[in-house]
Write a protein that holds these residues in place. Structure first.
Motif, PDB file in Angstrom:
ATOM      1  N   PHE A 122      76.476  49.280 -34.783  1.00  0.00           N
ATOM      2  CA  PHE A 122      76.494  47.828 -34.663  1.00  0.00           C
ATOM      3  C   PHE A 122      77.568  47.201 -35.529  1.00  0.00           C
ATOM      4  N   TYR A 123      77.748  47.745 -36.720  1.00  0.00           N
ATOM      5  CA  TYR A 123      78.736  47.165 -37.616  1.00  0.00           C
ATOM      6  C   TYR A 123      80.116  47.216 -36.961  1.00  0.00           C
TER       7      TYR A 123
ATOM      8  N   TYR B  34      65.706  43.241 -36.337  1.00  0.00           N
ATOM      9  CA  TYR B  34      66.373  44.496 -36.705  1.00  0.00           C
ATOM     10  C   TYR B  34      65.505  45.312 -37.653  1.00  0.00           C
ATOM     11  N   GLY B  38      64.851  47.991 -35.185  1.00  0.00           N
ATOM     12  CA  GLY B  38      66.159  48.625 -35.181  1.00  0.00           C
ATOM     13  C   GLY B  38      67.065  48.145 -34.059  1.00  0.00           C
ATOM     14  N   VAL B  39      66.763  46.957 -33.514  1.00  0.00           N
ATOM     15  CA  VAL B  39      67.583  46.426 -32.431  1.00  0.00           C
ATOM     16  C   VAL B  39      68.411  45.267 -32.959  1.00  0.00           C
ATOM     17  N   LEU B  40      69.704  45.295 -32.672  1.00  0.00           N
ATOM     18  CA  LEU B  40      70.523  44.115 -32.937  1.00  0.00           C
ATOM     19  C   LEU B  40      70.323  43.196 -31.744  1.00  0.00           C
ATOM     20  N   PRO B  96      69.836  53.102 -30.169  1.00  0.00           N
ATOM     21  CA  PRO B  96      69.882  51.676 -30.502  1.00  0.00           C
ATOM     22  C   PRO B  96      70.930  50.913 -29.711  1.00  0.00           C
ATOM     23  N   PHE B 100      70.746  47.426 -27.671  1.00  0.00           N
ATOM     24  CA  PHE B 100      71.651  46.304 -27.905  1.00  0.00           C
ATOM     25  C   PHE B 100      72.200  45.772 -26.584  1.00  0.00           C
ATOM     26  N   GLY B 236      74.147  42.730 -44.492  1.00  0.00           N
ATOM     27  CA  GLY B 236      73.341  43.883 -44.093  1.00  0.00           C
ATOM     28  C   GLY B 236      72.362  43.429 -43.025  1.00  0.00           C
ATOM     29  N   PHE B 237      72.207  44.248 -41.981  1.00  0.00           N
ATOM     30  CA  PHE B 237      71.396  43.815 -40.843  1.00  0.00           C
ATOM     31  C   PHE B 237      69.914  43.726 -41.179  1.00  0.00           C
TER      32      PHE B 237
END
Lengths: 346, 298
Positions: A122-123, B34, B38-40, B96, B100, B236-237
């Protein structure tokens, strides 16, 4: 025994190049003569440009596993670079400016691929958005890129190779088809080469890849470069062959997502998949607006059409991810196998 | 530099910090989801648009303020449960990045549905807070910004208490730590996810109202996700604290850069500056300010 016979691959009855060769023959020898200009302008030209962008992104995301949300930026770099090379370098043949545009896109791709050396998942996906916004801003902000035209609009130069003009609808189609064919062939060669296998190794497990001696960092940057090269040339086709007049705003985030959707729907890590996905993405809005107008009549105005397109497109993405993660390609292969076994038995 | 205008600098800085709070508000919604799944969740912006649009349309149709708030929240809960059923459950145990992409599709669906339902015109939203700047030692501060900051602070406090001291909060943290272990001790994952998405819906509603009052309720509201993403990358997510600090940092640097560096670039750099700033920072600390250190074997 019958069930065992059914599992045997049917494709072995003809050589692998037969179907692509047949499709190419039809594309070159039949379609230019029977196609209407609507077919070229509204379906085939956007299909070819988007397919090529899909092939490019698939190399990066499908094969090398680096998700990019900035494809449209590289298309824009390609389009504007080709425009400028053509405008500013006296006597440069069109093909040379297109290649130079691809190289420019590759260079920008390497720059924005640098974060991939430290970031993952994701980053990284988010950091590719930087390319999207930066490129669009730069092209709108600095008039030089668009030769100081209002709001950065550029007009395509006449298309011609060695004195032969390709400016009719059918001509632009043939031009785009040739470019797409050549680059797709190269992409196919690439994925079955050592480099292509390195891409897959990095995607699947970069620790393991490093242990067996794959230069991980170089491979990632190479993936960004090659992918951006192809996407940049797709941008040239989009601007020069399809729309003829483009502005930076045409290469927005929605376009990036469109290319990403193409490879999800078509099938990740499949060159053919990009073509399947692009065909669906190009044809489906046309079909939807026809159907909507037919069934709903006046209620189905352009606003409703755009919104329902968004809904159906989003729904399709989710549906594909849930039901057919390998995309249209897997669906197609399975259907062909089924059909083959049905006909094989009778 | 002797005549450097410190007053002006402070004013820009405070304005930036306060607009950073608005980014944080959006970012918190991401972090919630998240952390626990664990999902953006790219659809957070679409949820925000949906909530604000529903609320404003209800109010325009004569529904009282409080009732509209309740109805919209109820709707967000229903959507949360619906998302869990139709998207998350079939995609359990997928990588993941697949999830997304599913939320990308989801954001298209929700944006389309919101505008199909309520139309595409711009709605003005009045929360009854007057936006009169007031004077603090020569620095003008917008009253509305202070209100937004207070709401954000209240929400963060509530969420922190909720996560730390309630059983549901404990369950959330368990799921965030280890999904399999959580399942093994009998936590009902689907129920927890639905709750988390409903909570994210609530955050989206609050953020949507504040942003809507600022920008007008319209499609571009769903684009505030793009402002929140660099904040997430920086903070940080998976850290609510990170979302706040990241928001403040991004807000402040963005405004300062626009005012002091913008001229060198010809202006309009805010569309990408936050990303570049976040990227530059990430090159030094790849997991962000407060993100969990990823155990990397490379």
């Amino acid at each position: 025994m019958a069930s065992i016979a059914n599992d045997l691959p049917v494709a072995s009855t003809h050589p692998r190049w037969l179907i692509p060769a047949a499709l190419l023959a039809i594309a070159y020898l039949v379609i230019p003569f029977v196609g209407t200009s609507y077919l070229f302008e509204a379906i085939l030209l956007p299909f070819l440009a988007l397919s090529l962008a899909g092939v490019g992104l698939n190399l990066l995301t499908g094969y090398a596993g680096q998700v990019s949300l900035g494809s449209a930026a590289f298309m824009a770099v390609g389009a504007f670079a080709a425009y400028n090379f053509n405008l500013r370098v006296e006597g440069l043949p069109l093909v040379a400016s297109i290649v130079a545009a691809g190289l420019s896109a590759a260079a920008i791709g390497i720059v924005f691929g640098l974060p991939s050396l430290r970031l993952k998942g994701f980053y990284l996906a988010v950091s590719t958005l930087a390319a999207q916004f930066f490129v669009q801003w730069a092209l709108t902000k600095f008039g030089w890129f668009s030769n100081n035209s209002a709001s950065g609009v550029i007009d395509a130069p006449p298309l011609g190779v060695a004195g032969i003009g390709f400016d009719s609808a059918a001509g632009r189609y043939l031009f785009a088809l040739t470019v797409v064919t050549v680059l797709t062939f190269l992409a196919l060669r690439l994925v079955s080469s050592q480099t292509g296998r390195n891409f897959i190794a990095v995607r699947d497990n970069d620790t393991a890849a490093r242990i067996i001696g794959v230069p991980v960092l170089r491979t990632k940057l190479l993936a960004f470069a090659i992918s951006s090269f192809i996407i940049g040339i797709a941008g040239v086709l989009w601007a020069f062959a399809y729309l003829r007049t483009v502005e930076p705003a045409g290469f927005n985030l929605d376009r990036s997502f469109q290319v990403l959707f193409i490879i999800i729907i078509g099938g990740l890590a499949s060159i053919r998949g990009a073509f399947f996905g692009a065909a669906l993405i190009v044809v489906f809005p046309l079909v939807l607006s026809r159907l909507g107008a037919f069934f709903l009549g006046d209620i189905f105005d352009s606003g409703v059409r755009d919104m329902s397109q968004r809904i159906v497109l989003g729904g399709l993405i989710i549906l594909f991810l849930v039901l057919e993660p390998d995309g249209l390609v897997a669906l197609w292969d399975r259907s062909v196998r089924r059909l083959g076994s049905v006909f094989g038995r009778s | 530099m002797s005549d450097f205008d410190w007053l002006f600098f402070t004013e820009v800085l405070v304005g930036g910090l306060l607009s950073g709070v608005m980014y944080s508000l959006v970012a918190i919604g991401f972090v919630l989801i998240y952390k626990t799944s664990g999902v953006l969740n790219f659809a957070q912006g679409a949820l925000l648009l949906f909530a604000a649009l529903t609320f404003v349309s209800l109010v325009e149709r004569g529904v009282p303020f409080a009732l509209a708030l309740v109805v919209t929240f109820a709707l967000m809960v229903v959507i949360g449960i619906g998302i869990e059923r139709t998207v998350l459950r079939p995609l359990t145990n997928r990588p993941p990045i697949t999830l997304f992409m599913a939320t990308l599709g989801l954001s298209y669906v929700i944006e389309g549905a919101a505008q199909l339902l309520w139309g595409t015109q711009v709605h003005a939203l009045d929360l009854g807070i007057e936006d009169i700047p007031f004077d603090v030692g020569g620095v003008f501060i917008s009253q509305f910004d202070i209100f937004a900051a207070a709401v954000a602070a209240g929400m963060v406090a509530l969420l922190s208490i909720f996560f730390r001291y309630t059983r549901i909060g404990l369950a959330f943290r368990a799921v965030a730590d280890d999904q399999f272990a959580a399942l093994a001790i009998g936590l009902r994952l689907p129920w927890i996810w639905a709750t988390v998405w409903a909570t994210a819906g609530l955050v989206a509603l609050v953020a949507g109202l504040l942003w809507g009052a600022r920008l007008g309720v319209q499609f571009s509201l769903s684009l505030v996700v793009l402002k929140a993403l660099p904040v997430l990358v920086l903070g940080g997510f998976d850290s609510i604290l990170g979302a706040i600090v990241g928001g403040l940092l991004i807000g402040a640097t963005e405004k300062l850069a626009e005012v002091y560096l913008g001229d060198y670039f010809g202006g309009g750099i805010e569309s990408w500056f936050a990303y570049v700033a976040a990227l530059a920072f990430l090159l030094i600390r790849p997991s962000g300010l407060f993100g969990q250190k990823l155990v990397e074997r490379v």
